[in-house]
Design a protein around this motif. Structure first.
Motif, PDB file in Angstrom:
ATOM      1  N   GLN A   1       0.906  -1.195  -0.003  1.00  0.00           N
ATOM      2  CA  GLN A   1      -0.068   0.067  -0.151  1.00  0.00           C
ATOM      3  C   GLN A   1       0.889   1.264   0.124  1.00  0.00           C
ATOM      4  OE1 GLN A   1      -3.349   0.268  -0.401  1.00  0.00           O
ATOM      5  NE2 GLN A   1      -3.120   2.520  -0.454  1.00  0.00           N
ATOM      6  N   GLN A   2       2.040   1.298   0.936  1.00  0.00           N
ATOM      7  CA  GLN A   2       2.781   2.302   1.144  1.00  0.00           C
ATOM      8  C   GLN A   2       3.376   2.610  -0.349  1.00  0.00           C
ATOM      9  OE1 GLN A   2       5.159   1.258   4.350  1.00  0.00           O
ATOM     10  NE2 GLN A   2       3.698   2.389   5.728  1.00  0.00           N
ATOM     11  N   GLN A   3       3.854   1.462  -0.899  1.00  0.00           N
ATOM     12  CA  GLN A   3       4.623   1.630  -2.152  1.00  0.00           C
ATOM     13  C   GLN A   3       3.561   2.346  -3.395  1.00  0.00           C
ATOM     14  OE1 GLN A   3       5.602  -2.458  -3.388  1.00  0.00           O
ATOM     15  NE2 GLN A   3       7.650  -2.047  -2.567  1.00  0.00           N
ATOM     16  N   GLU A   4       2.374   1.971  -3.137  1.00  0.00           N
ATOM     17  CA  GLU A   4       1.673   2.514  -4.198  1.00  0.00           C
ATOM     18  C   GLU A   4       1.250   4.131  -3.827  1.00  0.00           C
ATOM     19  OE1 GLU A   4      -2.154   0.652  -4.579  1.00  0.00           O
ATOM     20  OE2 GLU A   4      -0.996  -1.292  -5.037  1.00  0.00           O
ATOM     21  N   ASP A   5       1.138   4.637  -2.563  1.00  0.00           N
ATOM     22  CA  ASP A   5       1.091   5.679  -1.832  1.00  0.00           C
ATOM     23  C   ASP A   5       2.264   6.548  -2.414  1.00  0.00           C
ATOM     24  OD1 ASP A   5      -1.132   4.778  -0.924  1.00  0.00           O
ATOM     25  OD2 ASP A   5      -0.389   4.717   1.225  1.00  0.00           O
ATOM     26  N   LEU A   6       3.411   6.035  -2.222  1.00  0.00           N
ATOM     27  CA  LEU A   6       4.581   6.716  -2.335  1.00  0.00           C
ATOM     28  C   LEU A   6       4.619   6.804  -4.026  1.00  0.00           C
ATOM     29  CD1 LEU A   6       7.024   7.225  -0.560  1.00  0.00           C
ATOM     30  CD2 LEU A   6       8.324   5.373  -1.772  1.00  0.00           C
ATOM     31  N   MET A   7       4.353   6.014  -4.812  1.00  0.00           N
ATOM     32  CA  MET A   7       4.332   6.320  -6.220  1.00  0.00           C
ATOM     33  C   MET A   7       3.741   7.564  -6.717  1.00  0.00           C
ATOM     34  SD  MET A   7       5.035   3.522  -8.539  1.00  0.00           S
ATOM     35  CE  MET A   7       4.101   2.155  -8.065  1.00  0.00           C
ATOM     36  N   GLU A   8       2.633   7.617  -5.973  1.00  0.00           N
ATOM     37  CA  GLU A   8       1.655   9.054  -6.196  1.00  0.00           C
ATOM     38  C   GLU A   8       2.289  10.116  -5.612  1.00  0.00           C
ATOM     39  OE1 GLU A   8      -2.539   8.544  -5.713  1.00  0.00           O
ATOM     40  OE2 GLU A   8      -2.647   6.893  -7.381  1.00  0.00           O
TER      41      GLU A   8
ATOM     42  N   PRO B   1      11.579  17.444  -8.726  1.00  0.00           N
ATOM     43  CA  PRO B   1      12.656  16.623  -8.079  1.00  0.00           C
ATOM     44  C   PRO B   1      12.454  15.129  -8.014  1.00  0.00           C
ATOM     45  CG  PRO B   1      11.068  17.700  -6.418  1.00  0.00           C
ATOM     46  CD  PRO B   1      10.645  17.756  -7.686  1.00  0.00           C
ATOM     47  N   VAL B   2      13.265  14.035  -8.704  1.00  0.00           N
ATOM     48  CA  VAL B   2      13.050  12.856  -8.647  1.00  0.00           C
ATOM     49  C   VAL B   2      13.826  11.843  -7.574  1.00  0.00           C
ATOM     50  CG1 VAL B   2      12.853  10.802 -10.087  1.00  0.00           C
ATOM     51  CG2 VAL B   2      12.771  13.236 -11.000  1.00  0.00           C
ATOM     52  N   ILE B   3      13.114  11.391  -6.492  1.00  0.00           N
ATOM     53  CA  ILE B   3      13.739  10.796  -5.525  1.00  0.00           C
ATOM     54  C   ILE B   3      13.701   9.226  -5.634  1.00  0.00           C
ATOM     55  CG2 ILE B   3      13.954  10.399  -3.018  1.00  0.00           C
ATOM     56  CD1 ILE B   3      13.292  13.594  -2.986  1.00  0.00           C
ATOM     57  N   GLY B   4      14.520   8.514  -5.566  1.00  0.00           N
ATOM     58  CA  GLY B   4      14.437   6.843  -5.249  1.00  0.00           C
ATOM     59  C   GLY B   4      14.576   6.300  -6.555  1.00  0.00           C
ATOM     60  N   THR B   5      13.631   5.194  -6.768  1.00  0.00           N
ATOM     61  CA  THR B   5      13.896   4.557  -8.220  1.00  0.00           C
ATOM     62  C   THR B   5      12.860   4.743  -9.051  1.00  0.00           C
ATOM     63  OG1 THR B   5      14.651   2.682  -6.338  1.00  0.00           O
ATOM     64  CG2 THR B   5      14.044   2.147  -8.724  1.00  0.00           C
ATOM     65  N   LEU B   6      13.297   4.848 -10.213  1.00  0.00           N
ATOM     66  CA  LEU B   6      12.682   5.181 -11.531  1.00  0.00           C
ATOM     67  C   LEU B   6      12.263   3.893 -12.091  1.00  0.00           C
ATOM     68  CD1 LEU B   6      14.110   8.261 -13.155  1.00  0.00           C
ATOM     69  CD2 LEU B   6      12.186   8.011 -11.804  1.00  0.00           C
ATOM     70  N   ASP B   7      11.013   3.379 -11.833  1.00  0.00           N
ATOM     71  CA  ASP B   7      10.430   2.070 -12.542  1.00  0.00           C
ATOM     72  C   ASP B   7       9.753   2.650 -13.534  1.00  0.00           C
ATOM     73  OD1 ASP B   7       8.228   2.663 -11.117  1.00  0.00           O
ATOM     74  OD2 ASP B   7       8.388   1.017  -9.835  1.00  0.00           O
TER      75      ASP B   7
ATOM     76  N   GLU C   1       9.354  -5.791 -10.571  1.00  0.00           N
ATOM     77  CA  GLU C   1      10.290  -4.849 -10.552  1.00  0.00           C
ATOM     78  C   GLU C   1      10.781  -4.182  -9.330  1.00  0.00           C
ATOM     79  OE1 GLU C   1       8.173  -1.758 -13.095  1.00  0.00           O
ATOM     80  OE2 GLU C   1      10.064  -1.437 -13.902  1.00  0.00           O
ATOM     81  N   PHE C   2       9.883  -4.706  -8.503  1.00  0.00           N
ATOM     82  CA  PHE C   2      10.289  -4.375  -6.844  1.00  0.00           C
ATOM     83  C   PHE C   2      11.696  -5.201  -6.538  1.00  0.00           C
ATOM     84  CE2 PHE C   2       9.761  -4.653  -2.231  1.00  0.00           C
ATOM     85  CZ  PHE C   2      10.064  -3.477  -2.001  1.00  0.00           C
ATOM     86  N   ASP C   3      11.837  -6.592  -7.127  1.00  0.00           N
ATOM     87  CA  ASP C   3      12.758  -7.353  -6.801  1.00  0.00           C
ATOM     88  C   ASP C   3      13.975  -6.870  -7.432  1.00  0.00           C
ATOM     89  OD1 ASP C   3      11.174  -9.018  -5.325  1.00  0.00           O
ATOM     90  OD2 ASP C   3      10.529 -10.422  -7.323  1.00  0.00           O
ATOM     91  N   ILE C   4      14.063  -6.135  -8.375  1.00  0.00           N
ATOM     92  CA  ILE C   4      15.084  -5.897  -9.167  1.00  0.00           C
ATOM     93  C   ILE C   4      15.870  -4.673  -8.219  1.00  0.00           C
ATOM     94  CG2 ILE C   4      16.079  -4.485 -11.184  1.00  0.00           C
ATOM     95  CD1 ILE C   4      13.610  -5.564 -12.809  1.00  0.00           C
ATOM     96  N   VAL C   5      14.740  -3.776  -7.735  1.00  0.00           N
ATOM     97  CA  VAL C   5      15.287  -2.799  -7.003  1.00  0.00           C
ATOM     98  C   VAL C   5      15.995  -3.253  -5.452  1.00  0.00           C
ATOM     99  CG1 VAL C   5      14.831  -0.883  -5.419  1.00  0.00           C
ATOM    100  CG2 VAL C   5      13.528  -1.275  -7.702  1.00  0.00           C
ATOM    101  N   LYS C   6      15.306  -4.453  -5.001  1.00  0.00           N
ATOM    102  CA  LYS C   6      15.759  -5.007  -3.885  1.00  0.00           C
ATOM    103  C   LYS C   6      17.236  -5.598  -4.219  1.00  0.00           C
ATOM    104  CE  LYS C   6      12.905  -7.919  -2.413  1.00  0.00           C
ATOM    105  NZ  LYS C   6      12.006  -8.804  -1.766  1.00  0.00           N
ATOM    106  N   ALA C   7      17.240  -6.444  -5.004  1.00  0.00           N
ATOM    107  CA  ALA C   7      18.443  -7.084  -5.395  1.00  0.00           C
ATOM    108  C   ALA C   7      19.635  -6.230  -5.866  1.00  0.00           C
ATOM    109  CB  ALA C   7      18.165  -8.056  -6.792  1.00  0.00           C
ATOM    110  N   ARG C   8      19.209  -5.030  -6.572  1.00  0.00           N
ATOM    111  CA  ARG C   8      20.140  -4.109  -6.794  1.00  0.00           C
ATOM    112  C   ARG C   8      20.851  -3.485  -5.561  1.00  0.00           C
ATOM    113  NH1 ARG C   8      17.369  -0.091 -10.811  1.00  0.00           N
ATOM    114  NH2 ARG C   8      17.147   1.204  -9.146  1.00  0.00           N
ATOM    115  N   GLN C   9      19.833  -3.147  -4.592  1.00  0.00           N
ATOM    116  CA  GLN C   9      20.310  -2.572  -3.183  1.00  0.00           C
ATOM    117  C   GLN C   9      21.072  -3.564  -2.535  1.00  0.00           C
ATOM    118  OE1 GLN C   9      16.714  -1.327  -1.292  1.00  0.00           O
ATOM    119  NE2 GLN C   9      16.536   0.522  -2.299  1.00  0.00           N
ATOM    120  N   SER C  10      20.858  -4.818  -2.625  1.00  0.00           N
ATOM    121  CA  SER C  10      21.766  -5.830  -1.967  1.00  0.00           C
ATOM    122  C   SER C  10      23.197  -5.798  -2.427  1.00  0.00           C
ATOM    123  CB  SER C  10      21.208  -7.189  -1.929  1.00  0.00           C
ATOM    124  OG  SER C  10      20.172  -7.503  -1.275  1.00  0.00           O
TER     125      SER C  10
END
Lengths: 227, 141
Positions: free
Chosen positions: A84-91, A107-113, B21-30
């Motif tokens: 849920q938090q991941q989704e929230d964060l995304m928005e 500003p872009v923070i974190g991972t860009l999927d 895709e989340f696994d990619i991020v996790k593995a990358r962080q590891s």
């Protein structure tokens, strides 16, 4: 010599067998009852003690199982929360703000999927249209890894913004990321980049100045024109 | 899956599955953390993380996921971080072509594999059509 005598041996052994099979079937409340005191009594008592121990162990493992199940439930709930938090964060994580006349900052923070980049791009393009800003700064200071996918997304975003008449400046590329991009072989020379957000801001303000000066000149031309 | 043989001297740090895709991020962080623990500087950390990011993404996009093995040990005489990616995907038809800059069979930029190779100290790729693809990269200080 006293030979051992066992009273009612046959019935009592049958009783023991009955009790044992009941216990094996799960009825742990039963115990062997006997009104006689002889050599078989020790065996009967020993079996009763074993049943006691078994009961105790079973209760213990049952309790453990319950605890494990509760823990599992908790973990599953936590996982739900994380999703849920991941989704929230995304928005939440793609705010585009107008910081100055004509200037937007993203500003872009974190991972860009791919999903997040899509939202980011839509937000930015929408904001360019609604505010009419002609400069957008994409600050990627908070992006730890720029791989080919991220670079590709950046390129697409910049190109799309350009189609709307806005120039994008990408700022916050760390020295380590700069080297990595070069080794990857990605060509970002089509994108205007600045080392820091500050540099990008200064560039944008200068451009603004020219633009405003330019407007003044245009206005003068307009007013100078004879009717 | 094509199994790449490990050196018995290597220590297994972690084995992960890539499914989302989340696994990619996790593995990358590891991987970044292990690179840090191995005493690599920020540039080397970024390089190995970016290289494996390309490989993880390939597994996710083209093979629907796969297995990642992170190991450390001596590699060609250097104390190195060794990351092996194995998948059960369709495999690569033409490896020479796949290693060319700018070639992609999908939607990417075509710099993933050759770029990853340039970012690490050793790069081993084995692939058979229908058997999957296995890539091993090693990075030392």
């Amino acid at each position: 010599m006293n030979s051992t005598t066992i009273t009612n041996a046959k019935e009592r052994i049958e009783h023991i067998e009955d009790i044992l099979s009941s216990v094996a079937a799960g009825d742990l409340d039963l115990r062997i009852e006997s009104e006689f005191e002889d050599d078989l009594t020790g065996v009967e008592q020993a079996i009763n003690l074993l049943i006691d121990d078994l009961t105790h162990e079973l209760k213990k493992s049952l309790k453990l199982k319950q605890e494990m199940e509760e823990k599992l439930m908790k973990i599953q709930e936590q996982q739900k929360t994380i999703l849920q938090q991941q989704e929230d964060l995304m928005e939440l994580s793609s705010p585009v703000s107008k910081v100055w006349e004509n200037i937007l900052i993203l500003p872009v923070i974190g991972t860009l999927d791919s999903q997040r980049t899509q939202i980011m791009m839509e937000n930015l393009l929408q904001k360019i249209v609604t505010t009419g800003c002609t400069t957008a700064i994409l600050d990627i200071t908070g992006v730890p890894t720029v791989d080919t996918q991220v670079a590709n997304h950046l390129l697409k975003t910049v190109t799309a913004a350009r189609l709307l008449g806005a120039e994008c400046i990408v700022s916050g590329i760390s020295p380590a990321i700069a080297q990595t991009i070069v080794h990857l072989g990605i060509n970002l020379s089509n994108i205007l980049t600045k080392a820091t957000l500050q540099d990008a801001m200064i560039y944008a303000l200068r451009k603004n100045e020219q633009l405003i000066n330019g407007k003044v000149v245009l206005n003068q031309i307009d007013t100078d024109e004879p009717k | 899956m094509i199994e790449l043989v490990s050196d018995p001297g290597w220590e297994l740090l972690e084995e992960l599955n890539i499914e989302t895709e989340f696994d990619i991020v996790k593995a990358r962080q590891s991987v970044r953390q292990y690179a840090k623990d191995a005493g690599m500087g920020i540039v080397d950390q970024t390089r190995i993380t970016t290289a494996v990011s390309e490989l993880f993404r390939n597994m996710y996009m083209y093979a629907g996921g796969g297995v990642v093995r992170i190991q450390k040990g001596m590699y060609e005489g250097h104390p190195a971080l060794v990351i092996t990616c194995m998948d059960n995907g369709p495999g690569i038809d033409d490896i020479t072509l796949a290693m060319q800059d700018g070639y992609t069979s999908g939607q990417g930029m075509g710099y993933g594999l050759p770029g990853a190779k340039r970012l690490v100290d050793d790069f081993v790729l084995q692939s058979e059509p229908g058997q999957g693809t296995s890539v091993r990269v090693a990075k030392w200080k």
